[in-house]
Design an enzyme around this catalytic site. Sequence first.
Site, mmCIF file in Angstrom:
data_model
loop_
_atom_site.group_PDB
_atom_site.id
_atom_site.type_symbol
_atom_site.label_atom_id
_atom_site.label_comp_id
_atom_site.label_asym_id
_atom_site.label_seq_id
_atom_site.Cartn_x
_atom_site.Cartn_y
_atom_site.Cartn_z
ATOM 1 N N ASP A 87 0.856 -1.188 0.000
ATOM 2 C CA ASP A 87 0.000 0.000 0.000
ATOM 3 C C ASP A 87 0.890 1.235 0.000
ATOM 4 O OD1 ASP A 87 -2.369 1.415 0.060
ATOM 5 O OD2 ASP A 87 -2.502 1.410 2.234
ATOM 6 N N ASP A 92 -3.265 2.638 -6.059
ATOM 7 C CA ASP A 92 -2.259 2.786 -5.016
ATOM 8 C C ASP A 92 -1.998 1.535 -4.190
ATOM 9 O OD1 ASP A 92 -4.713 2.770 -3.817
ATOM 10 O OD2 ASP A 92 -4.381 4.516 -2.567
ATOM 11 N N GLU A 93 -2.530 0.383 -4.589
ATOM 12 C CA GLU A 93 -2.278 -0.829 -3.801
ATOM 13 C C GLU A 93 -2.303 -2.063 -4.680
ATOM 14 O OE1 GLU A 93 -5.344 -2.222 -1.079
ATOM 15 O OE2 GLU A 93 -6.749 -0.775 -1.931
#
Length: 379
Positions: A5, A120-121
Amino acid sequence: MAHLDMDAFYASVELLRYPQLRSQALVVGGRRAEAPTVGEEGVLKFARLRDYRGRGVVTTATYEARALGVHSGMGLMTAARLAPDAFLLPADFMAYRRYSGRFKSAVAALVPQIEDRGIDEIYLDLTAHRNDPVAIARRIKEAVRDATGLSCSIGIAPNKLLAKIASELDKPDGLTVVGPDDITARIWPMKVSKINGIGPKSAKRLEHMGVHSIADLARAELGLLQEHFGRNYATWLHAAAHGQDDRPVVTEAERKSVSRETTFERDLHPRRDRAELTGILVALCDRVAADLQALGVRGRTVGIKLRYEDFRTLTRDHTLREPLADPAGLLAASRECLRRAPLDRPLRLLGVRVSALVPAGEVAEAPGSWAQSEFSFGD
């Protein structure tokens, strides 16, 4: 299994551009947020959250702003009451997509088995590195920093559920390993809200039942949970509390859909809270569009997910002639779905989903102008 993350991703990208705002409470969000302007002597002037007027929502916030109670999905006007002096920047999804591509390319060069969960992850299959997963995780963190100048947090665990929890334990810039023997000592003392999938309303209902920690949830009788949450959700709650999750890593080639959803802090009525819900829907479409574009795909079927105050869940789908990946198109299709959904009761969750994915450069066959499908209410 690992979960990576990026740390306060959107805000961190902005801090690369505006390093003078480091260590400050910073909020990113709101389509009407003002971009920095050049003031006297060439000094940049930044908008403050207290001056915002509109129905936008928080896209992300720095850890300094989060310490003041600001979080993603919160209305900007609400956030302004909590952190009036926080700086406010508009979201720049083009920049975020660039940095997303950079960090994922850096990771893929080391571990190709990746499940992309958004801009974003990602989840990582570390089967090939089972003898020393920490070593490869450290190399990944270095590669991400070299490629982007940004930090990330990685959680290593036997499954996705625990890996995601682990990635949150030592933010920012964390590297955390959670094994089966750690569940009792490290996971059970945590609040139930730390389990991804238990939102504020569910956590509050569990608290009223005397269930505060994950340990309390693990000890709760399944029958009691079913009385309050229904059979399906109760079964999932019971399994999650014991750290059980059998979902595999799904690579990009196998991916069927892209989605984002948010559970509200309080129930929102479609009519009385229309402005706030509109802002949340716009933000969800922005995020899904950014995810689609970061993946290099478009989708032909757009769906919405509604969860009512009584935990019943409804979905509506809208299938288009041409696949899309832009926020405006997603918003228009989502509104078409909403026109066919009962909006007379308070909601606790709203989600946007895109399926029937095709590569961005590929033209999909058109089945018709649109097709709607309805799923029955869940337990």
